[in-house]
Scaffold this active site. Sequence first.
Site, PDB file in Angstrom:
ATOM      1  N   CYS A   1      20.966  54.256  39.888  1.00  0.00           N
ATOM      2  CA  CYS A   1      20.864  53.405  41.064  1.00  0.00           C
ATOM      3  C   CYS A   1      22.173  52.802  41.563  1.00  0.00           C
ATOM      4  O   CYS A   1      22.222  52.394  42.713  1.00  0.00           O
ATOM      5  CB  CYS A   1      19.834  52.315  40.871  1.00  0.00           C
ATOM      6  SG  CYS A   1      18.491  52.548  42.056  1.00  0.00           S
TER       7      CYS A   1
HETATM    8  N1  GLN Z   1      15.537  59.509  40.391  1.00  0.00           N
HETATM    9  C1  GLN Z   1      16.621  59.315  39.492  1.00  0.00           C
HETATM   10  C2  GLN Z   1      16.169  58.988  38.085  1.00  0.00           C
HETATM   11  O1  GLN Z   1      15.088  58.526  37.856  1.00  0.00           O
HETATM   12  C3  GLN Z   1      17.609  58.294  40.005  1.00  0.00           C
HETATM   13  C4  GLN Z   1      16.994  56.952  40.207  1.00  0.00           C
HETATM   14  C5  GLN Z   1      17.779  56.007  41.089  1.00  0.00           C
HETATM   15  O2  GLN Z   1      18.735  56.334  41.770  1.00  0.00           O
HETATM   16  N2  GLN Z   1      17.342  54.814  41.142  1.00  0.00           N
HETATM   17  O3  GLN Z   1      16.924  59.187  37.191  1.00  0.00           O
END
Ligand code: GLN
Length: 244
Positions: A2
């Site tokens: 994130c």
């Molecule tokens: N979808 C990805 C994961 O779960 C990245 C999540 C995100 O960027 N918050 O690893």
Amino acid sequence: MCRHLAYLGPPVPLAAVLFDPPHALAHQAWAPRDMRGGGTINADGFGVGWFAGDQPIRYRSAMPIWSDAALPGLAATTASGAILAAVRSATVGMPVVETAAAPFLDGSWLLSHNGVVRGFPASFAGLAAELPVEELLTLEAPTDSAAVARYIGHWLRAGKPAEEVIATLVAGVRGTAPDSRLNLLLTDGDRIVATTAGHSLAVRATGDAVLVASEPLDDDPAWTPVPDNRLLIATPTDVTLGEL
Ligand code: GLN
């Protein structure tokens, strides 16, 4: 994933991006300012990758970055001129394991994905059909981000230009899963390639160094926000911004 960042320039300690600035990555992990599309904190693991010469090296964990007792000492005493780091907020349903934390490693590239591929894995099937089955069976983790990284890595290893690979990936995913968020961040130690596709990003170029990050690390007015739907290519001395 994130929040992520990448640095190119004169060697600096990993702490210069992970811990030292007021809004360093470790601060962004528990007090992010611009989380779009859900999520509150980034406590589902972290990773930092750096280059020692041509050699990419990683340190990753499924734990929150602030709970790793070894990392501050490692970060204070390890310097590199090419760093990529990320803190993770796992998408619902995806495993919280070390191997799902960016950076992913493929050939000479470190890769991170901030976002989500909606409807994964079904929505990824069209793109995945182009990958040899052993590429899919050896994903670092069963997550959208690991699949995105492997797709990109496969085509980079085949010698395709990064710009073309990224454009194909983003168009392909958006074709079947239009609400996906695809902020990508890559480096091979010589340049940074980044996208904005649904999440925040900022860049600071200071002549001999460049820092690209989900959020500015401090209140330096040199930070410039990157608008959505852009492809950014940066070297330590040059930043170019194109349409995605
Ligand atoms: N979808 C990805 C994961 O779960 C990245 C999540 C995100 O960027 N918050 O690893």
